[in-house]
Motif scaffolding. Sequence first.
Motif, short mmCIF file in Angstrom:
data_model
loop_
_atom_site.label_atom_id
_atom_site.label_comp_id
_atom_site.label_asym_id
_atom_site.label_seq_id
_atom_site.Cartn_x
_atom_site.Cartn_y
_atom_site.Cartn_z
N ILE A 77 10.61 -5.91 -4.02
CA ILE A 77 10.13 -5.72 -5.38
C ILE A 77 8.92 -6.62 -5.59
O ILE A 77 8.91 -7.77 -5.15
N GLY A 78 7.91 -6.11 -6.26
CA GLY A 78 6.72 -6.90 -6.57
C GLY A 78 6.33 -6.75 -8.03
O GLY A 78 6.49 -5.68 -8.63
N PHE A 79 5.85 -7.85 -8.63
CA PHE A 79 5.35 -7.85 -10.01
C PHE A 79 3.82 -7.83 -9.97
O PHE A 79 3.21 -8.60 -9.22
N PHE A 80 3.21 -6.98 -10.80
CA PHE A 80 1.76 -6.89 -10.89
C PHE A 80 1.33 -7.11 -12.35
O PHE A 80 1.82 -6.43 -13.25
N GLU A 81 0.43 -8.07 -12.55
CA GLU A 81 -0.15 -8.33 -13.86
C GLU A 81 -1.41 -7.49 -13.98
O GLU A 81 -2.36 -7.66 -13.20
N THR A 82 -1.44 -6.56 -14.93
CA THR A 82 -2.58 -5.64 -15.03
C THR A 82 -3.74 -6.21 -15.84
O THR A 82 -4.78 -5.57 -15.93
N ARG A 83 -3.58 -7.40 -16.41
CA ARG A 83 -4.69 -8.03 -17.13
C ARG A 83 -5.57 -8.87 -16.23
O ARG A 83 -6.61 -9.38 -16.67
N ARG A 84 -5.16 -9.05 -14.98
CA ARG A 84 -5.93 -9.86 -14.05
C ARG A 84 -6.16 -9.09 -12.75
O ARG A 84 -5.37 -8.20 -12.42
N PRO A 85 -7.21 -9.43 -12.02
CA PRO A 85 -7.52 -8.68 -10.80
C PRO A 85 -6.40 -8.76 -9.76
O PRO A 85 -5.68 -9.76 -9.67
N PHE A 86 -6.27 -7.70 -9.00
CA PHE A 86 -5.39 -7.72 -7.83
C PHE A 86 -5.93 -6.75 -6.78
O PHE A 86 -6.68 -5.82 -7.09
N ARG A 87 -5.54 -7.00 -5.54
CA ARG A 87 -5.88 -6.13 -4.42
C ARG A 87 -4.59 -5.78 -3.68
O ARG A 87 -3.72 -6.63 -3.52
N THR A 88 -4.52 -4.54 -3.24
CA THR A 88 -3.38 -4.12 -2.43
C THR A 88 -3.88 -3.25 -1.30
O THR A 88 -4.66 -2.32 -1.52
N THR A 89 -3.44 -3.57 -0.09
CA THR A 89 -3.80 -2.80 1.09
C THR A 89 -2.54 -2.13 1.64
O THR A 89 -1.50 -2.78 1.80
N PHE A 90 -2.66 -0.84 1.91
CA PHE A 90 -1.57 -0.07 2.50
C PHE A 90 -2.00 0.35 3.91
O PHE A 90 -2.76 1.32 4.07
N PRO A 91 -1.55 -0.38 4.94
CA PRO A 91 -2.01 -0.08 6.31
C PRO A 91 -1.41 1.20 6.89
O PRO A 91 -1.92 1.72 7.89
N ASP A 92 -0.32 1.70 6.29
CA ASP A 92 0.35 2.91 6.78
C ASP A 92 0.52 3.87 5.59
O ASP A 92 0.35 3.49 4.43
N ARG A 93 0.88 5.10 5.90
CA ARG A 93 1.28 5.99 4.82
C ARG A 93 2.50 5.36 4.15
O ARG A 93 3.38 4.79 4.81
N PHE A 94 2.58 5.49 2.83
CA PHE A 94 3.58 4.73 2.09
C PHE A 94 4.13 5.52 0.92
O PHE A 94 3.54 6.52 0.47
N ARG A 95 5.26 5.03 0.41
CA ARG A 95 5.80 5.48 -0.87
C ARG A 95 6.15 4.25 -1.69
O ARG A 95 6.79 3.33 -1.19
N MET A 96 5.70 4.22 -2.93
CA MET A 96 5.98 3.10 -3.83
C MET A 96 6.38 3.66 -5.20
O MET A 96 5.79 4.64 -5.68
N LYS A 97 7.38 3.03 -5.81
CA LYS A 97 7.85 3.44 -7.14
C LYS A 97 7.50 2.34 -8.13
O LYS A 97 7.91 1.19 -7.95
N ILE A 98 6.73 2.69 -9.14
CA ILE A 98 6.14 1.71 -10.06
C ILE A 98 6.70 1.92 -11.46
O ILE A 98 6.59 3.02 -12.03
#
Length: 342
Positions: free
Chosen positions: A125-146
Motif C-alpha cells: 500500500i502506498g500513500f500519495f499526496e496530490t498537493r506536492r510533486p511525485f514521480r512513479t516509474t513502472f518498469p513492467d506492465r502493472f495493475r494498481m488500484k487507487i
Amino acid sequence: MPTAIGSYEERTRRPAGAASERTRVLTTRSVPPDESLEYWHDAVFDTLVGMEIAAEGPAYDATLRTDRLGDLRITTVEADPGRVHRGPRFIARGDGREVFVAVQGTGRARVEQDGRATELLPGDIGFFETRRPFRTTFPDRFRMKIFAIPRPLLMLSEADVRQLTGRAVHPGDGLPALLGPLLERLADTSASYTTPMAERLSESVIDLVAATAADQLGADPAELPGADGVLLTRVRTYIRWHLSDPGLTPSVIARAHGISVRCLHRLFEGEGTTVCRWIRDLRLGECRRELAARPPGPVSLGEVARRWGFTGAAGFGKAFRSSFGLSPTDWLDRVRADGPPC
C-alpha cells in the motif's frame, strides 16, 4: 528513447468510453495506436489528476476503470511500463483535493515523493499526496488500484501525510493485513453495492485507512491504543459487513476474532457503549436512512427491518420507539411532512 507527452496545456476534453454514470471504463484501444499516449494523458487527467506521462514508443496499451463507493473514487489502472510525474504546473491547476491510497496489484512501482523513494510490490500500500510533486516509474506492465479519499474525511494534517508518502506499507500483519485485501476486493466489486450499502462501506474503509495511517505514524496510545485499537477496528468492520445477519451476536463476533465474549465487551466498554447497543444503533441508523429515501407510499417496515438484521417489524418498532420516542410510522410521517432532520 522514451516518448513523452509534453504538449498537454489546455486540453480538457473528456475521453469517450463511459460505461455508466457510476462506472467508467477508458482504454487506449479505442483510438489509433499513434494517438494512444495523448488519449491516456487526457484519461488520467480526467479521472485522477494532471500528470506528465512517458512511455517507450508511441503506442501505449492501457485501461482504467473508475467507480464511486460513497465518498470514495476508486480507479483500477492496468498499463504498459511507463513513468508519470506530477509537477508544479499540474499542481497549480488546483486538482489535488484528495489523498490517494494505492494498492499494487501486479508489477512494481518505484515511487518518489517528499525526499523519499520506495518500491511497491504486489500487495503493498502506498500513500500519495496530490498537493506536492511525485514521480512513479513502472518498469513492467502493472495493475494498481487507487482510492481517492477527500482530504477532510481522512482527518490527517499535511505534516502527517508528508510522513506517509514515499514509503511502502507491507501487508504483513496488523491493520495493513486487513486493509490491503479489503481494498483489493472493494475495487473489484464496488459497482455492485446499493447506495446505502456503498455509503456504509465507504465510511468503514475511510475509518480503516485513517487507523492504518495513525498506526504507521506511531500515534499516541491514547488516540490509538495499540493492539486493542487494531482489534476494535477489525471488530467494527466485521460488524458493518455482517449487519444484515440477525444471528450477529457477541458470541459469533468473539469467535470470529478468536477472543472471549468478555474481552469483546471490554473493548466496547472503553468506548462508553456495549457491543449490542452499537449494533442496534447502526441498524436503526440504516433503517432510518432507507425509510427517509423511500418515495411516498406504503412501506413494508418488516422488509426494511429484516434487511438490516432485525427479526421483524415488532422488534424493530420497539427498538425504534425506545431510541427516538416515536414509532417508525409516525417518524416517517413527520419526515415526509417536514423533511429529514438535520
